[in-house]
Design a protein around this motif. Structure first.
Motif, PDB file in Angstrom:
ATOM      1  N   GLU A 284     -82.227  -6.312  63.972  1.00 17.54           N
ATOM      2  CA  GLU A 284     -83.340  -5.635  64.640  1.00 17.54           C
ATOM      3  C   GLU A 284     -84.559  -6.556  64.757  1.00 17.54           C
ATOM      4  O   GLU A 284     -85.231  -6.575  65.790  1.00 17.54           O
ATOM      5  CB  GLU A 284     -83.708  -4.360  63.879  1.00 17.54           C
ATOM      6  N   SER A 285     -84.840  -7.337  63.715  1.00 17.00           N
ATOM      7  CA  SER A 285     -85.977  -8.268  63.756  1.00 17.00           C
ATOM      8  C   SER A 285     -85.747  -9.353  64.799  1.00 17.00           C
ATOM      9  O   SER A 285     -86.675  -9.713  65.538  1.00 17.00           O
ATOM     10  CB  SER A 285     -86.185  -8.903  62.376  1.00 17.00           C
ATOM     11  N   ARG A 286     -84.516  -9.852  64.850  1.00 19.84           N
ATOM     12  CA  ARG A 286     -84.208 -10.876  65.864  1.00 19.84           C
ATOM     13  C   ARG A 286     -84.416 -10.336  67.266  1.00 19.84           C
ATOM     14  O   ARG A 286     -84.997 -10.988  68.139  1.00 19.84           O
ATOM     15  CB  ARG A 286     -82.768 -11.381  65.691  1.00 19.84           C
ATOM     16  N   ARG A 287     -83.931  -9.120  67.493  1.00 24.88           N
ATOM     17  CA  ARG A 287     -84.050  -8.539  68.828  1.00 24.88           C
ATOM     18  C   ARG A 287     -85.511  -8.289  69.197  1.00 24.88           C
ATOM     19  O   ARG A 287     -85.946  -8.581  70.322  1.00 24.88           O
ATOM     20  CB  ARG A 287     -83.248  -7.239  68.899  1.00 24.88           C
ATOM     21  N   GLN A 288     -86.289  -7.774  68.280  1.00 26.48           N
ATOM     22  CA  GLN A 288     -87.688  -7.488  68.567  1.00 26.48           C
ATOM     23  C   GLN A 288     -88.461  -8.776  68.879  1.00 26.48           C
ATOM     24  O   GLN A 288     -89.267  -8.809  69.820  1.00 26.48           O
ATOM     25  CB  GLN A 288     -88.327  -6.755  67.377  1.00 26.48           C
ATOM     26  N   LEU A 289     -88.211  -9.826  68.097  1.00 22.48           N
ATOM     27  CA  LEU A 289     -88.895 -11.103  68.349  1.00 22.48           C
ATOM     28  C   LEU A 289     -88.450 -11.700  69.674  1.00 22.48           C
ATOM     29  O   LEU A 289     -89.265 -12.248  70.423  1.00 22.48           O
ATOM     30  CB  LEU A 289     -88.619 -12.081  67.203  1.00 22.48           C
ATOM     31  N   GLY A 290     -87.143 -11.587  69.962  1.00 21.41           N
ATOM     32  CA  GLY A 290     -86.644 -12.125  71.220  1.00 21.41           C
ATOM     33  C   GLY A 290     -87.243 -11.423  72.422  1.00 21.41           C
ATOM     34  O   GLY A 290     -87.684 -12.067  73.387  1.00 21.41           O
ATOM     35  N   TYR A 291     -87.283 -10.083  72.382  1.00 24.58           N
ATOM     36  CA  TYR A 291     -87.885  -9.334  73.485  1.00 24.58           C
ATOM     37  C   TYR A 291     -89.373  -9.653  73.611  1.00 24.58           C
ATOM     38  O   TYR A 291     -89.917  -9.732  74.711  1.00 24.58           O
ATOM     39  CB  TYR A 291     -87.696  -7.827  73.267  1.00 24.58           C
ATOM     40  N   ARG A 292     -90.016  -9.833  72.465  1.00 21.62           N
ATOM     41  CA  ARG A 292     -91.455 -10.138  72.472  1.00 21.62           C
ATOM     42  C   ARG A 292     -91.694 -11.479  73.170  1.00 21.62           C
ATOM     43  O   ARG A 292     -92.612 -11.617  73.995  1.00 21.62           O
ATOM     44  CB  ARG A 292     -91.948 -10.183  71.021  1.00 21.62           C
ATOM     45  N   LEU A 293     -90.872 -12.471  72.838  1.00 25.80           N
ATOM     46  CA  LEU A 293     -91.016 -13.790  73.458  1.00 25.80           C
ATOM     47  C   LEU A 293     -90.733 -13.711  74.953  1.00 25.80           C
ATOM     48  O   LEU A 293     -91.465 -14.297  75.766  1.00 25.80           O
ATOM     49  CB  LEU A 293     -90.075 -14.793  72.788  1.00 25.80           C
ATOM     50  N   ILE A 294     -89.680 -13.007  75.347  1.00 26.43           N
ATOM     51  CA  ILE A 294     -89.355 -12.868  76.772  1.00 26.43           C
ATOM     52  C   ILE A 294     -90.515 -12.225  77.521  1.00 26.43           C
ATOM     53  O   ILE A 294     -90.844 -12.614  78.656  1.00 26.43           O
ATOM     54  CB  ILE A 294     -88.061 -12.053  76.955  1.00 26.43           C
ATOM     55  N   ASP A 295     -91.165 -11.245  76.919  1.00 27.19           N
ATOM     56  CA  ASP A 295     -92.311 -10.611  77.568  1.00 27.19           C
ATOM     57  C   ASP A 295     -93.438 -11.620  77.788  1.00 27.19           C
ATOM     58  O   ASP A 295     -94.071 -11.642  78.852  1.00 27.19           O
ATOM     59  CB  ASP A 295     -92.821  -9.437  76.721  1.00 27.19           C
ATOM     60  N   HIS A 296     -93.707 -12.456  76.784  1.00 24.41           N
ATOM     61  CA  HIS A 296     -94.737 -13.493  76.939  1.00 24.41           C
ATOM     62  C   HIS A 296     -94.364 -14.453  78.073  1.00 24.41           C
ATOM     63  O   HIS A 296     -95.209 -14.803  78.915  1.00 24.41           O
ATOM     64  CB  HIS A 296     -94.896 -14.268  75.634  1.00 24.41           C
ATOM     65  N   ILE A 297     -93.116 -14.899  78.086  1.00 18.81           N
ATOM     66  CA  ILE A 297     -92.674 -15.858  79.104  1.00 18.81           C
ATOM     67  C   ILE A 297     -92.719 -15.217  80.484  1.00 18.81           C
ATOM     68  O   ILE A 297     -93.136 -15.856  81.465  1.00 18.81           O
ATOM     69  CB  ILE A 297     -91.256 -16.367  78.778  1.00 18.81           C
ATOM     70  N   ASP A 298     -92.314 -13.963  80.574  1.00 22.09           N
ATOM     71  CA  ASP A 298     -92.330 -13.273  81.864  1.00 22.09           C
ATOM     72  C   ASP A 298     -93.757 -13.174  82.406  1.00 22.09           C
ATOM     73  O   ASP A 298     -94.005 -13.429  83.593  1.00 22.09           O
ATOM     74  CB  ASP A 298     -91.720 -11.880  81.710  1.00 22.09           C
ATOM     75  N   ARG A 299     -94.704 -12.804  81.552  1.00 21.71           N
ATOM     76  CA  ARG A 299     -96.105 -12.719  81.996  1.00 21.71           C
ATOM     77  C   ARG A 299     -96.614 -14.085  82.435  1.00 21.71           C
ATOM     78  O   ARG A 299     -97.373 -14.203  83.403  1.00 21.71           O
ATOM     79  CB  ARG A 299     -96.976 -12.148  80.880  1.00 21.71           C
ATOM     80  N   TYR A 300     -96.182 -15.122  81.728  1.00 23.65           N
ATOM     81  CA  TYR A 300     -96.603 -16.486  82.077  1.00 23.65           C
ATOM     82  C   TYR A 300     -96.067 -16.873  83.452  1.00 23.65           C
ATOM     83  O   TYR A 300     -96.819 -17.362  84.309  1.00 23.65           O
ATOM     84  CB  TYR A 300     -96.107 -17.461  81.011  1.00 23.65           C
ATOM     85  N   PHE A 301     -94.784 -16.642  83.689  1.00 21.15           N
ATOM     86  CA  PHE A 301     -94.195 -16.971  84.997  1.00 21.15           C
ATOM     87  C   PHE A 301     -94.869 -16.177  86.112  1.00 21.15           C
ATOM     88  O   PHE A 301     -95.081 -16.686  87.211  1.00 21.15           O
ATOM     89  CB  PHE A 301     -92.684 -16.713  84.984  1.00 21.15           C
TER      90      PHE A 301
END
Length: 486
Positions: free
Chosen positions: A8-25
């Motif tokens: 669960e921690s891995r998934r939450q961190l992964g989704y969090r990072l993807i959200d940051h990258i998506d906003r950046y793009f």
């Protein structure tokens, strides 16, 4: 205490990072390249080494925010600087997968599919070169390593004993020839190979910034008459300063005449082989004995990704191969291991991002990308011809422009000062980024279209800012203009 995280921690961190990258793009078409001048800082960080960990989500949010808010954004559509692209999003995902799987590409036995993907990607690119004979190659960390590898191959071809016996086994002084505008990695490579940096003969260029063929041929003849040992000519397809492309067919004729290895440093411009419409830009590239291509330039890959290709694959193993008892033994016949055909030992999988981008988007998307940037370049070139302040220093071959003043000051030093002041005025607020450089002895403003997000809108804004900056700078006497570093 440990490195493990639950699912669960891995998934939450992964989704969090993807959200940051998506906003950046999402922000890249309009994002400023850097902070305004008064907010930029260059001092070191002074935090103490952490003894204990902190909340992972908080740390991840902090570093993403800081990297974005205070970073220098070469992926932005407003970046008109060096050959640093906006990476494809698919390539970003590929990098994450490579980091997670961490394949070791030193040997096929230990990497299997990962190595086969690299071999297939090399084959795809070699087929686009158009060689009618066997070829091989390998991914590298970038153009520097690729050029180094190509010069090593050329040495091994001309002086087969050198890889075991060293430079003392050569009775004479081996020489390499390249234009005055060719990349500095050639000098570095010659030094590291033991040739010495002075072994790189720099040949003058024409008004089109192409290598001067008459001067090249004369230099080779003179060195041969002095019992020196010419062994390689490096032609450039897309110089860093101006995007100039040497006449590859004519260079091939010179190499054939003198029995020299022909290397094409196509780190940037060789990507034109992906466009059927503009392949003619690198006509004659199939004559090369070796080629450098950097996918982290015009092919929109994140750093780092270089490739060295050669039409003499039989030389790869004699040049780079060594033996060691701890590498895996297999009973079946396999292609040469990566560690035996490359300067590297432990190998990162730099091929997956390009392979995956080609699988998902296809070559035709690259063709459209290259064609579109060349069309934008033609539009920009036309706009410059009507500029009240600027003119082109040389006709552009690729989407790189060298701008100089229509009304030149009295001397080069004054011109350089004015151009630098214009660049500093344009880049002061951080919105867009351009630079100055020197081409054929003259200072110019260098502007490049490299992001696949850049459109006429950003280019038109840049032209307006250039004109405004020029008008401001020209109000003052040259002697009163102050630029950075003074």
């Amino acid at each position: 205490m440990g490195f493990e995280l639950d699912s669960e921690s891995r998934r939450q961190l992964g989704y969090r990072l993807i959200d940051h990258i998506d906003r950046y793009f999402e922000s890249l078409p309009m994002r400023s390249v850097q902070l305004p001048e008064e907010q930029r800082t260059f001092g070191p960080l002074d935090d103490l080494l952490p003894e204990f960990g902190e909340d992972a989500a908080g740390v991840l949010d902090d570093v993403c925010r800081e990297m974005v808010d205070k970073g220098f954004h070469v992926p932005a559509a407003n970046y008109f600087g060096l050959m640093n692209p906006t990476p494809t999003y698919v390539a970003v995902l590929a990098e994450a997968l490579v980091a997670a799987l961490n394949p070791q590409l030193a040997t096929l036995a230990r990497s299997q599919l990962a190595s086969k993907i690299e071999q297939e990607t090399v084959r795809w690119i070699g087929e686009r070169v158009g060689w009618d004979r066997p070829f091989g190659g390998t991914f590298t960390s970038g153009g520097n390593e690729a050029n180094f590898s190509a010069l090593a191959l050329a040495l091994a071809m001309k002086f087969p004993q050198v890889m075991n016996e060293g430079m003392q086994s050569i009775d004479g002084h081996p020489l390499v020839y390249a234009s005055a505008e060719a990349h500095h990695s050639l000098d570095k490579s010659a030094g590291l190979l033991g040739l010495g940096r002075k072994a790189v003969r720099r040949i003058g260029v024409t008004d089109r910034i192409e290598i001067n063929l008459e001067e090249l041929d004369q230099a080779i003849r003179e060195d041969i008459s002095q019992r020196r040992l010419p062994f390689c000519v490096v032609a450039t397809a897309g110089t860093t300063n101006s995007g100039a492309i040497d006449n590859l067919l004519a260079v091939a004729e010179v190499c054939s005449r003198h029995n020299l290895w022909m290397h094409v440093d196509g780190a940037y411009g060789a990507a034109a082989i992906f466009s059927d419409n503009h392949r003619s830009l690198v006509r004659g590239i199939e004559k090369a004995d070796s080629i450098t291509i950097d996918p982290h330039k015009w092919l929109a890959m994140p750093f780092a990704a270089g490739i060295v290709l050669t039409s003499h694959p039989e030389l790869l193993k004699p040049t780079f191969g060594v033996t060691t008892p701890y590498m895996p033994k297999v009973s079946t016949a396999l292609p040469p291991d990566n560690f035996a055909i490359s300067t590297q030992w432990t190998r990162r999988m730099n091929s997956l991002k390009l392979w995956l981008t080609l699988r998902i988007h296809g070559r035709k998307t690259y063709e459209a990308h290259i064609d579109r940037q060349i069309q934008l370049a033609r539009w920009f070139e036309q706009q410059v011809t009507t500029s009240p302040h600027f003119k082109l220093f040389a006709p552009p071959m690729l989407p790189i422009f060298n701008l100089c003043l229509k009304e030149q000051p009295f001397n080069e030093e004054q011109s350089a000062r004015m151009l630098q002041a214009i660049v500093e005025e344009v880049t002061r607020d951080g919105k867009q980024w351009i630079s100055t450089t020197r081409v054929n002895g003259q200072t110019v403003i260098r502007t490049m279209i490299i992001s696949y997000l850049t459109e006429q809108k950003q280019l038109g804004e840049l032209l307006g800012r250039l004109h405004s900056a020029a008008e401001l700078v020209m109000r003052f006497p040259v002697s009163t203009i102050r630029v950075s570093g003074e």
